[in-house]
Write a protein that holds these residues in place. Sequence first.
Motif, mmCIF file in Angstrom:
data_model
loop_
_atom_site.group_PDB
_atom_site.id
_atom_site.type_symbol
_atom_site.label_atom_id
_atom_site.label_comp_id
_atom_site.label_asym_id
_atom_site.label_seq_id
_atom_site.Cartn_x
_atom_site.Cartn_y
_atom_site.Cartn_z
ATOM 1 N N ASP A 12 142.163 25.685 -34.478
ATOM 2 C CA ASP A 12 143.457 25.552 -33.802
ATOM 3 C C ASP A 12 143.435 24.242 -33.027
ATOM 4 O O ASP A 12 142.719 24.103 -32.033
ATOM 5 N N LEU A 13 144.205 23.265 -33.492
ATOM 6 C CA LEU A 13 144.190 21.922 -32.917
ATOM 7 C C LEU A 13 145.039 21.823 -31.658
ATOM 8 O O LEU A 13 145.954 22.625 -31.449
ATOM 9 N N PRO A 14 144.766 20.809 -30.823
ATOM 10 C CA PRO A 14 145.648 20.552 -29.680
ATOM 11 C C PRO A 14 147.036 20.156 -30.154
ATOM 12 O O PRO A 14 147.205 19.670 -31.282
ATOM 13 N N GLY A 15 148.019 20.313 -29.286
ATOM 14 C CA GLY A 15 149.386 19.939 -29.614
ATOM 15 C C GLY A 15 149.698 18.493 -29.290
ATOM 16 O O GLY A 15 150.867 18.132 -29.123
ATOM 17 N N LYS A 16 148.672 17.647 -29.209
ATOM 18 C CA LYS A 16 148.853 16.225 -28.954
ATOM 19 C C LYS A 16 147.924 15.443 -29.866
ATOM 20 O O LYS A 16 146.948 15.974 -30.385
ATOM 21 N N MET A 17 148.229 14.157 -30.039
ATOM 22 C CA MET A 17 147.414 13.335 -30.936
ATOM 23 C C MET A 17 146.866 12.102 -30.234
ATOM 24 O O MET A 17 146.601 11.083 -30.864
ATOM 25 N N ASP A 18 146.678 12.181 -28.926
ATOM 26 C CA ASP A 18 146.238 11.010 -28.159
ATOM 27 C C ASP A 18 144.749 11.070 -27.851
ATOM 28 O O ASP A 18 144.288 10.516 -26.863
ATOM 29 N N ASP A 19 143.974 11.733 -28.703
ATOM 30 C CA ASP A 19 142.547 11.881 -28.475
ATOM 31 C C ASP A 19 141.799 11.448 -29.733
ATOM 32 O O ASP A 19 142.006 12.004 -30.813
ATOM 33 N N ASP A 20 140.915 10.447 -29.586
ATOM 34 C CA ASP A 20 140.150 9.969 -30.738
ATOM 35 C C ASP A 20 139.209 11.032 -31.288
ATOM 36 O O ASP A 20 138.720 10.911 -32.410
ATOM 37 N N GLY A 21 138.964 12.074 -30.493
ATOM 38 C CA GLY A 21 138.111 13.159 -30.961
ATOM 39 C C GLY A 21 138.696 13.916 -32.135
ATOM 40 O O GLY A 21 137.989 14.693 -32.801
ATOM 41 N N ILE A 56 139.479 24.561 -42.275
ATOM 42 C CA ILE A 56 140.941 24.639 -42.370
ATOM 43 C C ILE A 56 141.523 24.313 -40.999
ATOM 44 O O ILE A 56 141.238 24.996 -40.012
ATOM 45 N N LEU A 57 142.308 23.252 -40.938
ATOM 46 C CA LEU A 57 142.966 22.857 -39.689
ATOM 47 C C LEU A 57 144.340 23.500 -39.612
ATOM 48 O O LEU A 57 145.076 23.547 -40.607
ATOM 49 N N ILE A 58 144.692 23.974 -38.428
ATOM 50 C CA ILE A 58 146.049 24.448 -38.168
ATOM 51 C C ILE A 58 146.602 23.564 -37.061
ATOM 52 O O ILE A 58 146.135 23.621 -35.913
ATOM 53 N N GLY A 59 147.545 22.696 -37.392
ATOM 54 C CA GLY A 59 147.958 21.717 -36.402
ATOM 55 C C GLY A 59 149.383 21.235 -36.544
ATOM 56 O O GLY A 59 150.054 21.433 -37.567
ATOM 57 N N ASN A 60 149.836 20.608 -35.481
ATOM 58 C CA ASN A 60 151.121 19.917 -35.403
ATOM 59 C C ASN A 60 151.092 19.166 -34.080
ATOM 60 O O ASN A 60 150.498 19.654 -33.115
ATOM 61 N N GLN A 61 151.704 18.017 -34.032
ATOM 62 C CA GLN A 61 151.706 17.286 -32.774
ATOM 63 C C GLN A 61 152.514 18.004 -31.702
ATOM 64 O O GLN A 61 152.257 17.862 -30.514
ATOM 65 N N LYS A 62 153.485 18.793 -32.121
ATOM 66 C CA LYS A 62 154.372 19.458 -31.164
ATOM 67 C C LYS A 62 153.776 20.776 -30.688
ATOM 68 O O LYS A 62 153.408 21.627 -31.495
ATOM 69 N N GLY A 63 153.678 20.941 -29.380
ATOM 70 C CA GLY A 63 153.253 22.211 -28.829
ATOM 71 C C GLY A 63 154.299 23.284 -29.079
ATOM 72 O O GLY A 63 155.491 22.989 -29.179
ATOM 73 N N GLY A 64 153.865 24.528 -29.197
ATOM 74 C CA GLY A 64 154.795 25.629 -29.409
ATOM 75 C C GLY A 64 155.301 25.770 -30.827
ATOM 76 O O GLY A 64 156.254 26.501 -31.087
ATOM 77 N N ASP A 96 139.330 20.483 -45.204
ATOM 78 C CA ASP A 96 139.461 20.830 -46.614
ATOM 79 C C ASP A 96 140.884 21.280 -46.931
ATOM 80 O O ASP A 96 141.357 21.137 -48.058
ATOM 81 N N ILE A 97 141.561 21.849 -45.939
ATOM 82 C CA ILE A 97 142.954 22.286 -46.052
ATOM 83 C C ILE A 97 143.611 22.079 -44.694
ATOM 84 O O ILE A 97 142.963 22.255 -43.658
ATOM 85 N N VAL A 98 144.888 21.716 -44.693
ATOM 86 C CA VAL A 98 145.642 21.568 -43.450
ATOM 87 C C VAL A 98 146.890 22.448 -43.527
ATOM 88 O O VAL A 98 147.676 22.347 -44.471
ATOM 89 N N LEU A 99 147.043 23.316 -42.535
ATOM 90 C CA LEU A 99 148.239 24.146 -42.414
ATOM 91 C C LEU A 99 149.050 23.638 -41.238
ATOM 92 O O LEU A 99 148.520 23.469 -40.134
ATOM 93 N N CYS A 100 150.326 23.388 -41.449
ATOM 94 C CA CYS A 100 151.156 22.768 -40.419
ATOM 95 C C CYS A 100 152.447 23.567 -40.214
ATOM 96 O O CYS A 100 153.432 23.374 -40.937
ATOM 97 N N PRO A 101 152.470 24.473 -39.242
ATOM 98 C CA PRO A 101 153.710 25.196 -38.940
ATOM 99 C C PRO A 101 154.713 24.268 -38.258
ATOM 100 O O PRO A 101 154.328 23.383 -37.488
#
Length: 211
Positions: A88-97, A3-11, A106-111
Amino acid sequence: MVILIGNQKGGAGKSTLTLLFANYLTLVKKRKVTVLDMDYQQSLASKAEKAKILENEPLYDVVPADLKLFPSLHSALSSRSGEIILIDLPGKMDDDGLLPLFAAADIVLCPFAYDEFSVDSTLLFAMVLRKINDKAPFIFIPNRIKNTVKYETRAEIEKVMQRFGVIAPGLADRVDFQRISTFQTPLILYPVVLPLLDLIYSQYLEWGEQT
C-alpha cells in the motif's frame, strides 16, 4: 511477486483495495501474502492491531514500514517460496524512496475515480511509474462508481489511460466496504468484488501458483 497498490491522490481507495485483494488471495486462493503498509497513515497496520485486540487473528502479516526499508524487506521476503507481497503506497510522489518500489513491481493496481482531480493525479502517477518500470502490467481500477451518476468524459479519460495500462471492471460505491478488515471481507461484497479479483488473478497471477 511484488504488487503495488497506488495512486498519487489520497483517498482513492488504495488501502481498501489492498485489504480486498489480500483477503481474496488468502481466503479464496490459499496463497501466502505479506502486506507492507507504506502509506504515511498506516491504516492497515492499525486495523491489524485492532484485530488482534479483538482476538481475531489476521490472515497475513501486515508490516508497517518506511519506504527506505523496502530493499531490505524485499530481499528477506523474496526468499519465501510463492510469497505475494502487496504494498500500500503513500498518496504522494515526493519521496525518492518510491523509486526502488516502482522498479521492483511485477504488477501495479491503481484505483481511481472519474472526477477531474483524481484523473489528473492518476495519470501523473502512471506517467512517473512507467518511466521507471515499463514492463509490469498496469491495471486501472475505477472505484466508488455511482450508478446514478453519468460520467460524460469517461470515454475520453479511458482513451488516455489506455496508453499506460488496461482498465478493469469498476467497483460500485457501497457502504459495506467500510467493514472490510484484515481477517474478513463481508460476504455481501463477494458478488461485487469477485468479478474484478478473479479477472486480475486469472490474467496476471495464476501462472505464479506453482512458483
